[in-house]
Scaffold this motif. Structure first.
Motif, PDB file in Angstrom:
ATOM      1  N   UNK A 162       0.830  -1.210   0.000  1.00 48.19           N
ATOM      2  CA  UNK A 162       0.000   0.000   0.000  1.00 48.19           C
ATOM      3  C   UNK A 162       0.865   1.261   0.000  1.00 48.19           C
ATOM      4  N   UNK A 163       2.021   1.186   0.652  1.00 48.28           N
ATOM      5  CA  UNK A 163       2.873   2.385   0.765  1.00 48.28           C
ATOM      6  C   UNK A 163       3.530   2.758  -0.566  1.00 48.28           C
ATOM      7  N   UNK A 164       3.490   1.865  -1.543  1.00 47.14           N
ATOM      8  CA  UNK A 164       4.054   2.235  -2.846  1.00 47.14           C
ATOM      9  C   UNK A 164       2.991   2.173  -3.945  1.00 47.14           C
ATOM     10  N   UNK A 165       1.715   1.986  -3.538  1.00 46.29           N
ATOM     11  CA  UNK A 165       0.671   1.765  -4.540  1.00 46.29           C
ATOM     12  C   UNK A 165       0.026   3.072  -4.987  1.00 46.29           C
ATOM     13  N   UNK A 166      -0.518   3.047  -6.213  1.00 47.24           N
ATOM     14  CA  UNK A 166      -1.257   4.187  -6.756  1.00 47.24           C
ATOM     15  C   UNK A 166      -2.766   4.004  -6.594  1.00 47.24           C
ATOM     16  N   UNK A 167      -3.204   2.756  -6.723  1.00 42.71           N
ATOM     17  CA  UNK A 167      -4.642   2.469  -6.636  1.00 42.71           C
ATOM     18  C   UNK A 167      -4.880   1.269  -5.738  1.00 42.71           C
ATOM     19  N   UNK A 168      -6.115   1.212  -5.259  1.00 39.10           N
ATOM     20  CA  UNK A 168      -6.471   0.114  -4.375  1.00 39.10           C
ATOM     21  C   UNK A 168      -7.837  -0.434  -4.765  1.00 39.10           C
ATOM     22  N   UNK A 169      -7.943  -1.750  -4.766  1.00 37.19           N
ATOM     23  CA  UNK A 169      -9.265  -2.361  -4.890  1.00 37.19           C
ATOM     24  C   UNK A 169      -9.824  -2.395  -3.480  1.00 37.19           C
ATOM     25  N   UNK A 170     -10.842  -1.600  -3.240  1.00 44.15           N
ATOM     26  CA  UNK A 170     -11.299  -1.348  -1.875  1.00 44.15           C
ATOM     27  C   UNK A 170     -12.724  -1.862  -1.698  1.00 44.15           C
ATOM     28  N   UNK A 171     -12.925  -2.621  -0.611  1.00 47.13           N
ATOM     29  CA  UNK A 171     -14.277  -3.066  -0.259  1.00 47.13           C
ATOM     30  C   UNK A 171     -14.785  -2.220   0.899  1.00 47.13           C
ATOM     31  N   UNK A 172     -15.976  -1.627   0.725  1.00 46.97           N
ATOM     32  CA  UNK A 172     -16.557  -0.826   1.810  1.00 46.97           C
ATOM     33  C   UNK A 172     -18.010  -1.248   2.042  1.00 46.97           C
ATOM     34  N   UNK A 173     -18.474  -0.993   3.272  1.00 44.96           N
ATOM     35  CA  UNK A 173     -19.869  -1.305   3.585  1.00 44.96           C
ATOM     36  C   UNK A 173     -20.727  -0.100   3.229  1.00 44.96           C
ATOM     37  N   UNK A 174     -21.609  -0.289   2.273  1.00 47.11           N
ATOM     38  CA  UNK A 174     -22.464   0.827   1.860  1.00 47.11           C
ATOM     39  C   UNK A 174     -23.881   0.662   2.387  1.00 47.11           C
ATOM     40  N   UNK A 175     -24.235  -0.551   2.839  1.00 45.43           N
ATOM     41  CA  UNK A 175     -25.542  -0.712   3.484  1.00 45.43           C
ATOM     42  C   UNK A 175     -25.389  -1.605   4.702  1.00 45.43           C
ATOM     43  N   UNK A 176     -25.405  -0.998   5.908  1.00 43.78           N
ATOM     44  CA  UNK A 176     -25.208  -1.793   7.124  1.00 43.78           C
ATOM     45  C   UNK A 176     -26.471  -2.531   7.570  1.00 43.78           C
ATOM     46  N   UNK A 177     -27.592  -2.287   6.894  1.00 47.77           N
ATOM     47  CA  UNK A 177     -28.859  -2.825   7.398  1.00 47.77           C
ATOM     48  C   UNK A 177     -29.310  -4.104   6.719  1.00 47.77           C
ATOM     49  N   UNK A 178     -28.519  -4.602   5.771  1.00 41.28           N
ATOM     50  CA  UNK A 178     -28.907  -5.854   5.105  1.00 41.28           C
ATOM     51  C   UNK A 178     -27.923  -6.947   5.489  1.00 41.28           C
ATOM     52  N   UNK A 179     -28.184  -8.172   5.049  1.00 39.34           N
ATOM     53  CA  UNK A 179     -27.260  -9.282   5.351  1.00 39.34           C
ATOM     54  C   UNK A 179     -25.859  -8.918   4.890  1.00 39.34           C
ATOM     55  N   UNK A 180     -24.856  -9.409   5.654  1.00 38.01           N
ATOM     56  CA  UNK A 180     -23.519  -8.823   5.512  1.00 38.01           C
ATOM     57  C   UNK A 180     -22.954  -8.887   4.096  1.00 38.01           C
ATOM     58  N   UNK A 181     -23.263  -9.950   3.330  1.00 39.49           N
ATOM     59  CA  UNK A 181     -22.717 -10.041   1.972  1.00 39.49           C
ATOM     60  C   UNK A 181     -23.373  -9.049   1.007  1.00 39.49           C
TER      61      UNK A 181
END
Lengths: 390, 359
Positions: A162-181
């Motif tokens: 990460x310390x030398x990277x330009x981009x990241x494939x990032x997973x984020x939680x956009x809906x906390x109210x539904x089943x976790x997947x």
């Protein structure tokens, strides 16, 4: 079944061999940091210029469009030539790029893929979190919709390079109210955005290529979302199946090569009475023979999986068996190395490469990229069809 | 007959554990791993005040006059706490002097070693994994010795070296003497720094006696390493239980998962029965010397291998955090690597045990 390579494939092998022999870097690959990045991207650029970049990528996306058999030949020759590990280019070439090919928009593809192939950008993977390792889907880094941006807050861990990277494939939680997947989004994070902070983590083998990444109100344009909002889990799974599938091939061939190096080591390392070598020790000889057989068996299974993959187009769940077995055998190999080397393993300087360093690194084989325990769960659930325990 | 440790021995163990847990907690171990300092002299002095430096030294020379079993109990506690320092080589030097020193040598060296004012270190290993007395090649002429040794504990901090000589004899060499030079390595286990010793016609004093004394010292080393390994393996299992009881994945602590529980139970079942091997070997060393060589070899081979396995399970079940430099797992894992290799690999000692059993 036909176990012979075709004439064309043989010719291809010779071409690959000649090119690698003349062009693979001979100077040692730096262990970490900016020097490693510089080394890795220079080598990637060299491969690109000669038309060898993206061996597993379709031609339409700038890759070589090699058949899986050709990829296999490439990896075999690559290992024989002792060419350097793909290093910090790994995520871009084997995760990020292939994911964009499978799931990205045309704009994503047009912008990112050529840069990855040319060695101009380094990617990293923002999946695991301090509280979400094996249980990846429980991730909590939040992405909140604000106009045409996602505002990201949280923390990732074990992010290689990460310390030398330009981009990241990032997973984020956009809906906390539904089943976790169901509430996860896969988004491309520009590592230079305000609010992204990277802290390297030192491993017990002494180097720093893992990092923690912190996100403080990082505003990422929605255009960077790959797949649908809240549809990130299936995008992530396609990335992981690449990790556990074809991308694995090169490491396995490197393992087979390492077995032969170990046998060489046993031939020249004195053990016991004067004039006797480690390989003269029956116990060591048997262990080496067993290891070589197991590695050969694993390779044979991989080859069979490759042929199946050629027909079906997607790596199957046997990838988990391959990864599990690979981890076990990598560690077996290092245990035998420790037995052969004995106390000379103690004469170690942190920053050295070589057998002691490899021994320490081998601990990672059953942890990183999905632990061996998780692989066993997948084998039981998906390969053997047993009831899910979790 | 009593198969268990005495009350005094249990107290000794508790005291030593508490001492190192307080004086050299894992935060301190990390400083040692991060830093360039070699020996923590202050810690050494405090442990000497506790009597550890002179545990095996007879009372008339200022020591505590205890037996090897007692020192093994201390080594167990030091393995448990991954205690840094030169005690192993130091204690072996005092043992060699006790067994093979002249009255003059004992009077000259033992009181200062027992008080910790001087630090002793053994220089046995030579090139090619040659640790055993019958493999030593250095020769002495006109009371001077030349050659190189490796894997010497804290060579730059030790004051007195116990050097293995051809024919299984041993000689004392002072670090301050002419012709003595030392090299420090990082080493895998930075709590027990090792390095090389080069001797170029360095003045030395031979100890009396034949190779049987060096073999006694070697056997004591094997037993102490086995004890350290037991302590470390036991601690590795404890740390794994603690961590998996706290770490939550899939809505439960890891300790709820059978695949995790069984790995820890296996580790415990491998480690715990092996403890008696150490005690028995140490008891034999003190009271049945004819049995000691074989038992010491078995204990060292068995325990150090168990330790490597238990520490491997520990790292595995900690996941990524267990593989880091900052987290404490590495102290025990690297100690296991040290114990396994130091004084020779398990296979070397199993082979010796087989020969000693007449196989």
């Amino acid at each position: 079944m036909n176990l012979d390579f075709t004439v064309d494939e043989q010719r291809f092998r010779e071409e690959v061999r000649d090119w690698l022999q003349d062009n693979a870097p001979r100077d040692p690959q730096p262990l970490e940091g900016a020097e490693k990045r510089a080394y890795d991207v220079a080598w990637q650029r060299k491969q690109f210029d000669a038309g060898w970049a993206g061996i597993n990528w379709p031609k339409a996306f700038g890759g070589c469009g090699m058949s899986t058999t050709q990829q296999l030949i490439w990896h075999e020759e690559y290992a024989k030539a002792n060419a350097p590990d793909v290093g910090s280019c790994f995520v871009g070439l084997n995760h990020g790029g292939p994911t964009l090919i499978a799931r990205g928009s045309e704009a994503h593809q047009a912008f990112h893929l050529p840069k990855i192939l040319r060695g101009e950008t380094i990617w990293c993977q923002g999946f695991s979190e301090p509280s979400s390792g094996s249980d990846l889907a429980s991730l909590r880094t939040r992405g909140v919709l604000d106009g045409d941006h996602l505002v990201v807050n949280g923390q990732k861990i074990w992010t290689s390079y990460a310390h030398v990277a330009d981009y990241q494939e990032l997973l984020v939680r956009t809906d906390p109210d539904v089943k976790k997947h169901k509430g996860i989004t896969w988004i491309i994070c520009d590592m230079s955005l305000p609010g992204v902070e990277v802290r390297p983590i030192r491993t017990m083998s002494g180097e720093r290529h893992f990092c923690e990444v912190f996100y403080d109100d990082v505003r990422i344009p929605l255009d960077n979302v790959v797949g649908e909002i809240n549809g990130g889990w299936s995008v992530a799974m396609s990335t992981l199946s690449f990790e556990r599938g074809t991308a694995f091939m090169s490491r396995q061939i490197a393992l087979a090569r390492k077995v032969e190096e170990l046998i060489e080591l046993a031939r020249k390392t004195p053990k016991g009475a004067m004039g006797r070598m480690a390989i003269d020790d029956d116990e060591i000889a048997r262990k080496l023979a067993r290891l070589r057989a197991n590695v050969a068996a694993l390779q044979a299974m991989t080859y069979a999986a490759i042929s199946r993959n050629e027909r079906t187009g997607m790596p199957g769940p046997e990838g988990s068996m391959i990864k599990l077995s690979f981890a076990d055998l990598s560690q077996d190999l290092q245990r035998i190395a420790a037995e052969i080397l004995g106390p000379s393993m103690l004469e170690y300087e942190y920053g050295d490469t070589g057998w002691t360093h490899d021994y320490l690194r081998s601990y990672l084989a059953s942890i990183g990229g999905g632990t061996s325990e998780i692989q066993k769960e997948i084998i039981a659930d998906r390969v053997l069809g047993m009831p899910k325990g979790r | 007959m009593d198969f268990d440790l005495s009350e005094e021995q249990n107290m000794l163990q508790d005291t030593v554990r508490r001492f190192f847990e307080t004086e050299a907690p894992t935060t301190r171990l990390l400083e040692i791993y991060d830093g360039d300092e070699l020996l923590d002299r202050e810690l050494w002095n405090r442990s000497a005040e506790l009597g550890l430096a002179g545990l095996l030294v007879e009372e008339q020379y200022g020591g505590v006059g205890l037996e090897l079993l007692d020192l093994a109990v201390v080594a167990d506690a030091m393995g448990y706490t991954a205690a840094p320092g030169p005690l192993l080589g130091h204690a072996l030097t005092t043992l060699a002097l006790t067994l093979g020193g002249s009255e003059e040598q004992k009077t000259q060296w033992l009181p200062k070693l027992a008080s910790g004012e001087l630090i002793g270190s053994v220089a046995f290993a030579e090139q090619g994994d040659a640790w055993q007395p019958d493999q030593w090649t250095l020769t002495v002429s006109e009371n001077r010795v030349s050659g190189t040794k490796k894997n010497v504990l804290f060579p730059s901090d030790a004051d007195l070296f116990l050097v293995g000589i051809e024919g299984g004899r041993m000689a004392l060499v002072e670090r301050s003497a002419e012709g003595v030079s030392t090299q420090e390595w990082d080493g895998v286990d930075r709590t027990r720094r090792i390095g090389g010793l080069s001797l170029d016609r360095a003045p030395c004093e031979l100890l009396t006696g034949d190779s049987s004394i060096a073999e006694r010292v070697r056997d004591a080393a094997l037993i102490l390493l086995a004890a350290d390994a037991y302590g470390g393996a036991h601690k590795s299992v404890e740390l794994t239980v603690d961590y998996t009881s706290q770490r939550v994945q899939f809505g439960r602590t890891l300790s709820h998962f059978q695949g995790v529980k069984h790995q820890i139970a296996d580790a415990a079942a491998e480690v715990e029965p092996a403890r008696a091997l150490v005690w028995y070997a140490a008891y034999a060393f003190d009271h049945r010397p004819e049995e000691a060589p074989r038992l010491a070899a078995i204990a060292k081979a068995h325990l150090t291998e168990r330790y490597v396995d238990a520490s491997r399970t520990m790292v595995m079940l900690h996941g990524g955090i267990g593989y880091t430099w900052e987290f404490h797992c590495q102290f025990w894992l690297k100690r296991a690597m040290f114990d396994r290799s130091y004084f020779g690999s398990p296979s070397v000692h199993r082979e010796r045990a087989a020969v000693l059993a007449g196989w």
